[in-house]
Design an enzyme around this catalytic site. Sequence first.
Site, PDB file in Angstrom:
ATOM      1  N   GLU A 130       3.449   1.594   2.516  1.00 35.42           N
ATOM      2  CA  GLU A 130       4.535   0.626   2.349  1.00 35.42           C
ATOM      3  C   GLU A 130       4.536  -0.462   3.404  1.00 35.42           C
ATOM      4  OE1 GLU A 130       7.848   3.780   2.317  1.00 35.42           O
ATOM      5  OE2 GLU A 130       7.757   3.111   0.240  1.00 35.42           O
TER       6      GLU A 130
ATOM      7  N   ASP B 258       0.828  -1.210   0.000  1.00 36.31           N
ATOM      8  CA  ASP B 258       0.000   0.000   0.000  1.00 36.31           C
ATOM      9  C   ASP B 258       0.866   1.265   0.000  1.00 36.31           C
ATOM     10  OD1 ASP B 258       0.959  -0.259   2.681  1.00 36.31           O
ATOM     11  OD2 ASP B 258      -0.736   0.899   3.419  1.00 36.31           O
TER      12      ASP B 258
END
Length: 440
Positions: A205, A202
Site C-alpha cells: 500500500e 502495491d
Amino acid sequence: MSLKLFIVGQLLSAQVFANALNLNHDQNFPNWIKSETQISENKLLQAMSQPDTAEGAVIASPSREKPNYYFHWVRDAALSMDAIVDLYKRTSSPDDKKNLEKKILNYIKFSQSNQRAGALTGLGEPKFYVDGRPYDLPWGRPQNDGPALRALTLIKYAKSKIDDGQTDYVKQNLYDSQLPSHSIIKADLEYVASQWQNPSFDLWEEVLGDHFFTLAAQKSALEQGAQLAQTLGDSGASDWYLKQSQKIAAKLNQFFNSPEKYILATVNRTGGLGSKASNLDTAVLLGLLRSNNFHTDYNWNQSKVIGTVKALTKAFTDLYPINKSQPAPAVAIGRYPEDVYDGDAFQGGNPWVLTTLAVAETYYELAAWTLKHTGEKTDAAKYIELGDAFFARVQLHANTDGSLSEQISRFNGYMTSAVDLTWNYAAILTTSWARERAQQ
Ligand code: NOJ
Ligand code: NOJ
C-alpha cells in the site's frame, strides 16, 4: 546512561531475547507444525466470526489501535479465503465441509456487496469497514491485486463445484457470462482485463506503479478465468482473458530482464513512497507463490528466483539486530530492506512472519520443482532443509499459545504490531502444505 546501567540493559535484553528464543523449544519442529496448523485453521475461522461484523467479513486482525486493522482488506481476505477453499477441498468430514462452505458463501455475499458499494476506486478499493461500507478516507488506492486474488480464490471454488457436477450452480451464482456482469467472478475478471495496464498501489500500500506481485496475480486470474469461461460456454470472453494474460506475461519479462541478480518488485513507479532504492522485495516471492506461477512458469528464470531469495537473505542479515547477534536456524526476513513501518509509526522496519514464511515456502516449492523436473534428490533435500530453517525461525518467535502478530521486533524477537494477523495463519497453512508436497 551510566556504563553499568548500559551493560545491565544489554544483558537484560540478551536475556529477553534468549527467553524468546526458548519460547517453543520444548516442542520439536514437526510437532509444532502440527499444532500450529490446527491453531491456524481455528484462527482463520475466528477471523470470520466476529460478533460485530457483517456476515462474511474477514478482519485483517482484531487489533483496533496501533495499528487499527479491524477492516476487511480485499487482499488479506482473498488470501485467507483461498486457504479456506483448500481446507474445504481437503476435508473428508461432511460436517467440516458444510461449515467451511458456509463461510465461503458468506464471504461471497459480503464481497458481492463490496463490488456494488460504489467505492471511490470501484473494484480497486483496498479495504472496507466491517459492516461492508467502503473505506472513504485517504488511502493508497486503487490496489488492483485485490480483484485478481479474489477471482483466483473463487475460481478454485467454482472448479471444485464443477468437478462435483454442479456446473449450473456455478453459472447461476458465480459466473454469469453477462455484460455488465452481475456475478462475482466475472465482474472481477472484467475489471482485471480492462485495468491491468494502469498503475496501482502495491500490496504494501505504498508505491504507485506496475508491480510484479499484482501483475503475477492478474495474469494467473485471467489465465484461469479463460479456462473457466471456456468450460461455461463464454468463449468470446475466454479468448479475451487469455489474450490479456499473454500480454501480461510479456510485460512480466521486464521484471526479469534487469542487471540485478533478482526479480524487480516494481517498474514505472509513478507515485507513492519513493524510498525503495534496491527494488528488492519479498513481494516478488509472494507473487510467485500466491498466483500459482511457481508450477506453470517457474522455469521462466530459475536462477533469478534463487537470486531473489539469496539477495533478500543477505540484505536482512545485516539489517536487524536479532539477525546479527543471536544464533538461529535462519535469518528473519522483513518486507524489503528500506522498510521503516513498525506497525505503529515509521521508526524502522522489522522482520515479518508472513515474509519469513514466504522464504520457507519458496524453498519447499524449489524442492518440489527440482524433484519433478530433474529428479535430483540431494538438491531437493537441501532445499527442504533450508525451508525448514526459515519455518523454524518463525517457530522461535511465535507465542507459546501459537498466536502470531504481523511483525517480530528487530530488537528482542518478540511479536509486535497487529496481533493475530489473519494472513499469517493462511501463510502457515500454505507453507506446511508446500512442505508436504516437497516431501512426497
Ligand atoms: C499502512 C500500510 O498497510 C502499510 O503497509 C504501510 O507501510 C503503511 N500504511 C505506510 O504507508
Ligand atoms: C499492511 C500490509 O502492508 C498490507 O499488505 C496488508 O493488506 C495490511 N497491512 C492489512 O493486513
